[in-house]
Design an enzyme around this catalytic site. Sequence first.
Site, PDB file in Angstrom:
ATOM      1  N   LYS A 170       0.819  -1.214   0.000  1.00  0.00           N
ATOM      2  CA  LYS A 170       0.000   0.000   0.000  1.00  0.00           C
ATOM      3  C   LYS A 170       0.850   1.261   0.000  1.00  0.00           C
ATOM      4  CE  LYS A 170      -4.150  -2.017   2.044  1.00  0.00           C
ATOM      5  NZ  LYS A 170      -5.124  -1.981   3.164  1.00  0.00           N
ATOM      6  N   LYS A 189     -11.609  -4.407  -3.992  1.00  0.00           N
ATOM      7  CA  LYS A 189     -12.450  -3.275  -4.370  1.00  0.00           C
ATOM      8  C   LYS A 189     -11.644  -1.988  -4.563  1.00  0.00           C
ATOM      9  CE  LYS A 189     -13.908  -2.591   0.464  1.00  0.00           C
ATOM     10  NZ  LYS A 189     -15.068  -2.576   1.367  1.00  0.00           N
ATOM     11  N   LYS A 222      -5.451 -11.219  -5.664  1.00  0.00           N
ATOM     12  CA  LYS A 222      -6.789 -11.322  -5.100  1.00  0.00           C
ATOM     13  C   LYS A 222      -7.692 -10.207  -5.621  1.00  0.00           C
ATOM     14  CE  LYS A 222      -9.122 -11.752  -0.622  1.00  0.00           C
ATOM     15  NZ  LYS A 222      -8.955 -11.688   0.854  1.00  0.00           N
TER      16      LYS A 222
END
Length: 340
Positions: free
Chosen positions: A113, A198, A195
């Site tokens: 991230k 969203k 994976k």
Amino acid sequence: MQKPIIYSGMQATGNLHIGNWLGAARNWAKLSSDYNCLFCVVDLHSLTVRQDPKVLRQSARNVLAWYIALGLDPAKNILYFQSHVAAHAELAWILNCYSYMGELGRMTQFKEKSAKSEENINAGLFTYPVLQAADILLYRTNLVPVGDDQRQHLELTRDVAQRFNQVYGDIFTVPEAYIPPVGARIMALQNPEKKMSKSDDNQANCIFLSDEPGVIIKKFKRAVTDSDNQIRHAPDKPGISNLLTIYSCVTGRTMDEGVGDFSQSGYGDFKVKVGEAVLEALIPYRAEFERLITDTAYLDGVIADGADKAQAMATSTLIKVKEAVGLPICIKEGVSYERS
């Protein structure tokens, strides 16, 4: 005999997708008969990324409505917003003092991230796993339903709990992972090596629960496969294997049965039929969500009730933690606990 406690949650941001449904919520709905379950909308975690306040509030409400629409009965499960129970943030601060910079720096999700948002590598992003540990440990959780990508965070939670217990005695329950055997990891349609998420920049990777039927079919038609035109579940065919996993989850067919269903199909027909199976399975859930999201009074009642129940459980644990570390205890009317 008291039932074991299960705890899990989803972030308040964005739309839920079929990975959230098939990999998590679908399995959650089966657990309430055997476990005491808490399912949280983890809105505090969402603040590591800048949010539009109005959008975040509505999105959090949507997630809670989806919880119920997907089968989580508020009468049998505790459904609540993380930010409505202040003990989450308070315990997270205490646990920060028992967590080490080195172990937080090794967290794979932090590395990923921070690489994607170099302009906003904030302290909350770094200490995110400690707040997650507080979420779990507040409720003396026995089992945490997690995907493979969350195993590392759960191991940190276990390490911190054991470290704290070694100093202060048996304060925290050390949780175990609960990983469902099928559908635990639904992969991205365009990149089946990662994976489904969203937060993915490529929206074609995700099938959102709120996507229109035509959009869903279009996304499945564009799903990545491979060149040999064989429909089988195998490590060398991640795209096909992902689609077969989705098909198995929404139809209840075994993997072998799914392969047999498409033994005479080409890739094009196969992908469309998987999309149609998903649409068919989603019909009752989408209808229930649309009903719930307009029933303001009912949702407000669920939110208030869930906050009260979660607050009572969290306060009991937090007082024991404060007492253990030597913080002054403020006893308020209505709060009861066993002194250590």
